[in-house]
Scaffold this active site. Structure first.
Site, short mmCIF file in Angstrom:
data_model
loop_
_atom_site.label_atom_id
_atom_site.label_comp_id
_atom_site.label_asym_id
_atom_site.label_seq_id
_atom_site.Cartn_x
_atom_site.Cartn_y
_atom_site.Cartn_z
N THR A 191 -81.94 -41.65 -23.90
CA THR A 191 -80.77 -42.28 -24.53
C THR A 191 -80.38 -43.47 -23.65
OG1 THR A 191 -79.27 -40.89 -23.30
CG2 THR A 191 -79.92 -40.09 -25.45
N GLU A 336 -81.32 -38.14 -30.43
CA GLU A 336 -81.39 -36.67 -30.42
C GLU A 336 -81.76 -36.10 -31.79
OE1 GLU A 336 -79.10 -38.58 -29.10
OE2 GLU A 336 -78.26 -37.78 -27.25
N LYS A 444 -56.59 -43.96 -30.69
CA LYS A 444 -55.57 -42.94 -30.92
C LYS A 444 -54.20 -43.59 -30.89
CE LYS A 444 -58.58 -39.79 -28.55
NZ LYS A 444 -59.29 -40.74 -27.70
N TRP A 449 -55.61 -40.81 -35.56
CA TRP A 449 -56.82 -41.60 -35.26
C TRP A 449 -56.93 -42.78 -36.21
CZ3 TRP A 449 -61.20 -37.36 -34.85
CH2 TRP A 449 -60.97 -36.61 -33.68
#
Ligand code: ADP
Length: 549
Positions: A191, A336, A444, A449
């Protein structure tokens, strides 16, 4: 939880392991004359067939064994999309070793760290990376040889390393692909490690083949033996979304664009080679669209593109669809997940919708492919309803979803059997998933959110905006408030208030960014994505006009 079932009557079908070598054997035997076209670093074109590729790949497999590479050992590549890289994909994995694709855009220290972590035995590299190799070689004691992808004539006089063509020339093509367990490791991709050290994701032969089967499906990449496919997404990142395998499975023509990914160079290949399908991240397509627009060009064969790796701005899919008649499949994936997990195409229930409604559906990240299962959960792990509104942590599991990072114990990356993607999403009643943010990018505000992707997408529909990124900056009352960082189109005029006014009626008022800053460029990471963490650092102390002195 998978339930074990010991059937009293075993099935009586052949058991042949799903091995990567079988893809190349298949392409040679049944599509032997289909072409593979590569653009070399010097701009010249190399052209051969799947059959030629198989012959040279077997020679390379013999060379690897002569170099003492054993099953399971890691062999690294530092290379663009090209035929020699493709041969290594098959020679390394096919012979039972593990192909480790390195990202040349990483810093030398980071590359050395990854090579050492993977314990790479050989590193094959492109000629232009000679200076990079000189920098990392002293830091990588496990590497037995650095081998240049070219012939001796391509080596500068002072260099003494082995070359790829010498190895091919010194070994015959008489090689039988070994048969082993399909769960064996096949390739390794790290990654990008924007936070902390990069982590290795170790694919298996089985996961790779199942991912390929699923990727060719009509509602995914929809690749057939009639297609000509150009992976613009690099072979050094998540195996070019599996396309080197998928094209062999389907018998498609493959066009590998090398290092020249600017709009002009790509357009030339699209037209000269008759590319019908291509895949890449949004930032790459921006350059292509700029080029065709500026020169009044049309595509004669390009029919479909998969865009993913980051949210595809609706303005971009509209341009492809409406201006050029190219179908856009928005896709979600990650290293992944091999990487493909969801793709967005319409289903029967959408056919009677208006164009605007269909457009809205197609902006989502989409529906899972068979083989992947998903859910969204709240902070306590409870599954959230599929109502298109409840947003939570996106979890995945499936045949090509990672179980643990390289060197981690089994199940080490999972939570209750599911892989936490680190993304925040909603799922609607039809099972269409929409990413609202990465967990670490979520803004936030007052305990709620705000999804930065939606704010960016709206900004990018404004005719004067080329690129936009939205980040949270701290606010004494609300905790965080959105700041929009914008790159204007060349020569375009746009001020803060006009852009903020553009949000009116498009979102809840409290979502409107508090401020806009205009910049010349946004930082782009090694996989072509906008680096929000860098932008956050840059504007950490930005003073919002809504904060009283
Ligand atoms: P990294 O970017 O960290 O190298 P990957 O290349 O594996 O890792 O990227 C995976 C991430 O990219 C996902 O977790 C998600 O945040 C983002 N991503 C991928 N596809 C999309 C998409 N279509 N829309 C929004 N985000 C996406």
């Amino acid at each position: 939880m998978v339930e074990e079932c010991n059937s009293p009557v075993p099935g009586q079908m052949m058991r042949r392991p799903l091995l990567i070598s079988s893809l190349l054997r298949h392409a040679d035997r049944y599509f032997g004359q289909r072409e593979i076209v590569s653009r070399n670093e010097d701009g010249s074109i190399h052209r051969y067939t799947w059959r030629d590729c198989h012959t040279r790949t077997r020679r390379m497999a013999n060379a690897l064994s002569a170099l003492g590479i054993r099953m399971g050992e890691r062999v690294a590549t530092l290379a663009w999309n090209g035929y020699r890289h493709l041969e290594l994909y098959y020679a390394v994995s096919g012979s039972g070793a593990v192909l480790h694709t390195l990202n040349p855009r990483l810093h030398p220290e980071q590359l050395a760290w990854i090579i050492n972590d993977a314990d790479d035995k050989l590193v094959f590299f492109e000629r232009s990376f000679l200076p990079l190799i000189a920098a990392i070689a002293p830091l990588c004691p496990s590497v037995q040889a650095f081998i240049m992808l070219g012939s001796r004539a391509d080596l500068p006089a002072h260099a003494s390393m082995m070359t790829y063509e010498e190895l091919i020339g010194a070994h015959g093509g008489d090689y039988t692909w070994p048969v082993f367990e399909e769960d064996a490791a096949s390739s390794l991709c790290y990654t990008s490690g924007t936070t902390g050290h990069p982590k290795g994701v170790l694919y298996s032969h089985r996961s790779t083949i199942l991912h390929s089967y699923s990727s060719v499906m009509p509602d995914a990449m929809n690749i057939s033996a009639r297609d000509c496919v150009m992976p613009v997404v690099p072979m050094f990142h998540v195996n070019a979304w599996g396309l080197p395998y998928t094209c062999a499975l389907a018998g498609a023509k493959l066009v590998l664009p090398g290092c020249a990914l600017d709009g002009r160079s790509l357009y030339q290949l699209f037209e000269e080679e008759g590319v019908t399908f291509s895949a890449g991240v949004p930032t790459i397509w921006m350059g292509l669209l700029d080029h065709v627009r500026a020169n009044g060009l049309r595509f004669s064969t390009f029919k479909r593109t998969m865009i993913g790796g980051a949210a595809c701005p609706p303005a971009m899919s509209d341009a492809f669809r409406d201006d050029y008649g190219i179908d856009v499949v928005h896709a979600f994936g990650m290293t992944e997940l091999s990487p493909l997990a969801t793709t967005c195409t319409l289903q029967a229930q959408h056919m009677s919708m208006t164009k605007a409604e269909k457009r809205r559906v197609l902006q989502a990240q989409g529906h899972v492919l068979y083989g992947v299962d998903m859910k969204v959960i709240d902070d306590d792990g409870a599954e959230l309803p599929w109502d298109g509104e409840s947003s939570g942590h996106l979890m995945m599991r499936g045949q090509w979803v990672m179980d643990s990072y390289f060197k981690q114990p089994p199940g080490g990356a999972l939570r209750d059997g599911w892989f936490p993607t680190g993304d925040v999403a909603v799922i609607d009643a039809d099972g269409y998933m929409r990413i609202t943010d990465r967990s670490k990018d979520v803004i936030k505000s007052g305990g709620e959110w705000i999804g930065s992707i939606e704010l960016e997408n709206i900004a990018m529909t404004h005719e004067a905006v080329r690129l936009a990124a939205c980040i949270g900056v701290s606010h004494p009352k609300w905790d965080e408030r959105p700041l929009l960082v914008v790159v204007r189109k060349q020569g375009a005029v746009l001020d803060r208030d006009t852009l903020l006014g553009f949000y009116e009626g498009k979102i809840a008022r409290w979502w409107t960014p508090d401020d806009v800053v205009f910049v010349d460029a946004l930082p782009i990471g090694p996989t072509g994505k906008v680096l929000k963490n860098r932008i956050r650092e840059q504007f950490r102390d930005h003073r919002l006009p809504t904060v009283r002195a």
